[in-house]
Design a protein around this motif. Structure first.
Motif, PDB file in Angstrom:
ATOM      1  N   GLU A 176       0.763  -1.152  -0.035  1.00 32.59           N
ATOM      2  CA  GLU A 176       0.069  -0.033  -0.059  1.00 32.59           C
ATOM      3  C   GLU A 176       0.724   1.017   0.069  1.00 32.59           C
ATOM      4  O   GLU A 176       0.643   2.259  -0.785  1.00 32.59           O
ATOM      5  CB  GLU A 176      -1.059   0.115   1.208  1.00 32.59           C
ATOM      6  CG  GLU A 176      -2.044   1.255   1.192  1.00 32.59           C
ATOM      7  CD  GLU A 176      -2.926   0.923   2.242  1.00 32.59           C
ATOM      8  OE1 GLU A 176      -4.031   1.787   2.411  1.00 32.59           O
ATOM      9  OE2 GLU A 176      -2.622   0.352   3.275  1.00 32.59           O
ATOM     10  N   ALA A 177       2.088   1.186   0.835  1.00 31.39           N
ATOM     11  CA  ALA A 177       2.884   2.329   0.896  1.00 31.39           C
ATOM     12  C   ALA A 177       3.582   2.680  -0.625  1.00 31.39           C
ATOM     13  O   ALA A 177       3.713   3.656  -0.946  1.00 31.39           O
ATOM     14  CB  ALA A 177       3.943   2.106   1.870  1.00 31.39           C
ATOM     15  N   PHE A 178       3.785   1.499  -1.240  1.00 31.67           N
ATOM     16  CA  PHE A 178       4.555   1.743  -2.562  1.00 31.67           C
ATOM     17  C   PHE A 178       3.522   2.190  -3.374  1.00 31.67           C
ATOM     18  O   PHE A 178       3.631   3.171  -4.362  1.00 31.67           O
ATOM     19  CB  PHE A 178       4.792   0.104  -3.094  1.00 31.67           C
ATOM     20  CG  PHE A 178       6.072  -0.042  -2.696  1.00 31.67           C
ATOM     21  CD1 PHE A 178       7.480   0.704  -2.763  1.00 31.67           C
ATOM     22  CD2 PHE A 178       6.596  -1.369  -2.118  1.00 31.67           C
ATOM     23  CE1 PHE A 178       8.605   0.432  -1.744  1.00 31.67           C
ATOM     24  CE2 PHE A 178       7.595  -1.618  -1.367  1.00 31.67           C
ATOM     25  CZ  PHE A 178       8.710  -0.855  -1.445  1.00 31.67           C
ATOM     26  N   GLU A 179       2.235   1.851  -3.399  1.00 28.80           N
ATOM     27  CA  GLU A 179       1.103   2.356  -4.236  1.00 28.80           C
ATOM     28  C   GLU A 179       0.559   3.898  -4.062  1.00 28.80           C
ATOM     29  O   GLU A 179       0.491   4.525  -5.068  1.00 28.80           O
ATOM     30  CB  GLU A 179      -0.263   1.180  -4.139  1.00 28.80           C
ATOM     31  CG  GLU A 179      -0.261  -0.042  -4.682  1.00 28.80           C
ATOM     32  CD  GLU A 179      -1.095  -0.831  -4.284  1.00 28.80           C
ATOM     33  OE1 GLU A 179      -2.200  -0.411  -3.393  1.00 28.80           O
ATOM     34  OE2 GLU A 179      -1.163  -1.964  -4.465  1.00 28.80           O
ATOM     35  N   GLN A 180       0.654   4.105  -2.919  1.00 35.29           N
ATOM     36  CA  GLN A 180       0.431   5.336  -2.590  1.00 35.29           C
ATOM     37  C   GLN A 180       1.738   6.374  -2.726  1.00 35.29           C
ATOM     38  O   GLN A 180       1.783   7.610  -2.077  1.00 35.29           O
ATOM     39  CB  GLN A 180      -0.088   5.614  -1.091  1.00 35.29           C
ATOM     40  CG  GLN A 180      -1.393   4.787  -0.734  1.00 35.29           C
ATOM     41  CD  GLN A 180      -2.673   5.648  -1.404  1.00 35.29           C
ATOM     42  OE1 GLN A 180      -2.363   6.728  -1.724  1.00 35.29           O
ATOM     43  NE2 GLN A 180      -3.672   4.689  -1.637  1.00 35.29           N
ATOM     44  N   LYS A 181       2.748   5.775  -2.909  1.00 35.87           N
ATOM     45  CA  LYS A 181       4.017   6.721  -3.107  1.00 35.87           C
ATOM     46  C   LYS A 181       4.574   7.143  -1.935  1.00 35.87           C
ATOM     47  O   LYS A 181       5.085   8.374  -1.829  1.00 35.87           O
ATOM     48  CB  LYS A 181       3.905   7.689  -4.227  1.00 35.87           C
ATOM     49  CG  LYS A 181       3.623   7.095  -5.590  1.00 35.87           C
ATOM     50  CD  LYS A 181       3.579   8.152  -6.541  1.00 35.87           C
ATOM     51  CE  LYS A 181       3.240   7.507  -8.014  1.00 35.87           C
ATOM     52  NZ  LYS A 181       4.058   6.329  -8.449  1.00 35.87           N
ATOM     53  N   THR A 182       4.243   6.600  -0.938  1.00 44.84           N
ATOM     54  CA  THR A 182       4.792   6.956   0.540  1.00 44.84           C
ATOM     55  C   THR A 182       6.369   6.439   0.631  1.00 44.84           C
ATOM     56  O   THR A 182       6.670   5.271   0.605  1.00 44.84           O
ATOM     57  CB  THR A 182       3.954   6.235   1.630  1.00 44.84           C
ATOM     58  OG1 THR A 182       2.686   6.753   1.526  1.00 44.84           O
ATOM     59  CG2 THR A 182       4.381   6.651   2.921  1.00 44.84           C
ATOM     60  N   SER A 183       7.218   7.148   1.142  1.00 47.05           N
ATOM     61  CA  SER A 183       8.395   6.936   1.292  1.00 47.05           C
ATOM     62  C   SER A 183       8.819   6.947   2.878  1.00 47.05           C
ATOM     63  O   SER A 183       8.274   7.494   3.677  1.00 47.05           O
ATOM     64  CB  SER A 183       9.434   8.156   0.752  1.00 47.05           C
ATOM     65  OG  SER A 183      10.818   7.889   0.918  1.00 47.05           O
ATOM     66  N   VAL A 184       9.485   5.636   3.270  1.00 51.04           N
ATOM     67  CA  VAL A 184       9.870   5.709   4.592  1.00 51.04           C
ATOM     68  C   VAL A 184      11.395   5.953   4.667  1.00 51.04           C
ATOM     69  O   VAL A 184      12.327   5.560   3.899  1.00 51.04           O
ATOM     70  CB  VAL A 184       9.734   3.993   4.622  1.00 51.04           C
ATOM     71  CG1 VAL A 184      10.325   3.454   6.178  1.00 51.04           C
ATOM     72  CG2 VAL A 184       8.306   3.544   4.610  1.00 51.04           C
ATOM     73  N   ASN A 185      11.377   6.702   5.620  1.00 53.08           N
ATOM     74  CA  ASN A 185      12.732   7.204   5.872  1.00 53.08           C
ATOM     75  C   ASN A 185      13.262   7.053   7.304  1.00 53.08           C
ATOM     76  O   ASN A 185      14.569   7.392   7.416  1.00 53.08           O
ATOM     77  CB  ASN A 185      12.839   8.860   5.652  1.00 53.08           C
ATOM     78  CG  ASN A 185      12.372   9.187   4.264  1.00 53.08           C
ATOM     79  OD1 ASN A 185      13.075   8.956   3.265  1.00 53.08           O
ATOM     80  ND2 ASN A 185      11.344  10.405   4.297  1.00 53.08           N
ATOM     81  N   ALA A 186      12.772   6.157   7.951  1.00 50.23           N
ATOM     82  CA  ALA A 186      13.288   5.856   9.391  1.00 50.23           C
ATOM     83  C   ALA A 186      14.071   4.613   9.271  1.00 50.23           C
ATOM     84  O   ALA A 186      13.535   3.475   8.934  1.00 50.23           O
ATOM     85  CB  ALA A 186      12.135   5.642  10.128  1.00 50.23           C
TER      86      ALA A 186
END
Length: 514
Positions: free
Chosen positions: A393-403
């Protein structure tokens, strides 16, 4: 002292004008209602669960509480009668469907005049109240009524209060000030007009002007501050996290023997919540429960938010049971705050509780920060499928994980679940999506390749590390050393020992995990 909000020097000097009235030596000290610790040296940290400003709808509801009512709603309805109330609702519904000022004026000319001649003008005031959800239409109605002064139909204080309130709500502060001045020139100035303009200033973040107007009210021989006035001050100071000033305002309420009401206590609680002063928030709540003023739904919603942000799960769950129906239907933000609280906790059944609350969030309620939290929680609990669903879902929503902590939690789950192929796929997608890439990703791949004796693929990971400028560390060489030893590749293991000695890492003795 640093504050999260900045105000001008003149506004700050005005804020300092609020002092406790002096006590004579013989005057007994009133009972201490609230503890008065110093405000925190730094504003509360604002993470993903930090309190954001209230929504316009919430602000509208709050602002309405500050405007004194000349006639109680139930009394005015009783005086109007069923027929008049029906006409008010019918006209309100018709205007709510109109946009253009000309159309609104035409309908008012045709149908609104009878409302002007009801008992004490109550019908027209009730009509303005009924338009609270349509501020632009309400303002056109106010202008229409204002123009009728040319025909000898005077304005009332109640109508100016509504006009000032609506102007503040649509962020036209100049108009609100103009209407206040006009009411003053017509000798219609009252406590309520002061309160309405102070509320408009508060709604638009003009703390300095709000405080200046308060000082003018205190000097006015014909008016004096009411509990509504102090409610506004307490709210303003609480929003600015000027806790000392907020408490001083409340102390002045006590000294003037004004009776605190539900709004007073709710604003105090809200101020402590904004400053993340949990003990003071709880103390105020308990004092309120012991007073003649009892908590209402708004109080419990504030406390629920405070308990969620502070991680007090026991009281959060108790309070949620009291307002569950309201929260489930109307407050998705509070549901997210509760999920956040469970994510930060370590209780045994947190995932079950999180899943229950997630079912209450609508499909279009996606929030990147919440998705990242869920990824970490599922990873910590080794719920591989749930974790991957949230990752997708994060990839689909183009959410970037920086932690880095989230990335390490993901890697740990793939390792414990022995899901090498899924880990490889994830690393490729994370690289392409710009997620935080850390050395642990590659070390985990190397360990898992080594455990399966896929040595060529293990060695190829070194090239991947080079492409992202990750140097080979002691752990990198140790992983390779034990992979070669377990596979019977002693010559390769000796080469690794030589490289470790060359770089000053020493000779490995114990296996290490990724």
């Amino acid at each position: 002292m640093k504050r999260a909000w900045k105000i001008s020097a003149s506004a700050h000097s005005e804020l300092l004008c609020l002092r406790r009235p002096p006590r004579s030596p013989t005057t007994p000290r009133p009972p201490r209602l609230l503890a008065r610790p110093r405000s925190p040296a730094h504003g509360p940290s604002r993470g993903i669960c930090g309190t954001a400003g209230p929504s316009p709808a919430v602000m509208r509801d709050i602002m309405e509480l500050f405007v004194e009512k000349f006639v109680r709603a139930e009394e005015s309805r009783a005086a109007l009668g069923e027929g008049v109330r029906a006409r008010v609702v019918e006209l309100r519904d018709e205007l709510a469907r109109l946009d253009g000022p000309d159309e609104i004026v035409r309908v008012l000319d045709e149908k609104a005049e009878p409302l002007l001649h009801s008992v004490d003008g109550l019908a027209f005031v009730e009509f303005l109240k009924r338009l609270d959800s349509w501020p632009h239409q309400a303002l056109e109605v106010f202008f229409w009524k204002r123009k009728l002064q040319e025909r000898g139909i005077p304005m009332t204080s109640e109508e100016y209060v509504k006009g000032i309130t609506v102007a503040g709500r649509i962020k036209d502060v100049d108009l609100a000030t103009e209407l206040f001045t006009e009411a003053t020139s017509k000798r219609l100035k009252a406590n309520s007009t002061y309160n309405a303009l102070m509320g408009a200033y508060m709604y638009n973040g003009l703390a300095g002007k709000c405080q200046k107007l308060f000082q003018e009210l205190k000097k006015d021989a014909d008016c004096s501050p009411s509990i509504v006035t102090y409610n506004i001050l307490i709210s303003v100071f609480g929003r600015l996290m000027l806790i000392d000033h907020m408490e001083a305002a409340f102390q002045e309420v006590e000294c003037l023997k004004l009776a605190p009401n539900i709004v007073t206590y709710n604003n105090l609680i809200s101020g402590y919540l904004t400053a993340w002063m949990w003990d003071n928030m709880e103390r105020t709540f308990q004092t309120m429960k012991a007073s003649p003023v009892k908590p209402n739904t708004s109080t419990y919603l504030l406390m629920l938010r405070g308990y969620a942000h502070s991680g007090n799960l026991e009281k959060m769950e108790e309070t949620y049971e009291l307002v569950k129906d309201h929260v489930n239907k109307n407050d998705v933000a509070l549901i997210r705050a509760m999920i956040c609280a469970y994510c930060r906790s370590s209780i045994m059944d947190r995932v079950r509780k999180i899943e229950t609350l997630l079912g209450l969030i609508p499909e279009n309620g996606y929030r990147p920060w919440l998705n990242v939290l869920l990824i970490k929680v599922y990873a910590q609990e080794d719920w591989l499928d749930k974790m991957e669903n949230s990752i997708n879902e994060a990839f689909e929503q183009k959410t970037s994980v920086n932690a880095a902590s989230v990335m390490r939690a993901i890697v740990g789950t793939y390792f414990r679940c022995n899901a090498l192929d899924k880990l490889v796929n994830f690393v490729k997608r994370a690289e392409c999506a710009g997620w935080r890439i850390c050395r642990s990703l590659y070390h985990c791949k190397m360990v898992m390749y080594g455990s399966q004796q896929r040595l060529a693929e293990m060695e190829s990971v070194l090239d991947e590390m080079d492409s992202f400028n990750f140097d080979r560390t002691k752990k990198t060489f140790i992983i390779m050393y034990y992979a070669y030893i377990s596979s019977g590749k002693k010559d390769k293991a000796e080469q690794i020992k030589g490289l470790m000695c060359k770089y000053g890492y020493g000779v490995p003795h114990d296996a290490v995990s990724s």
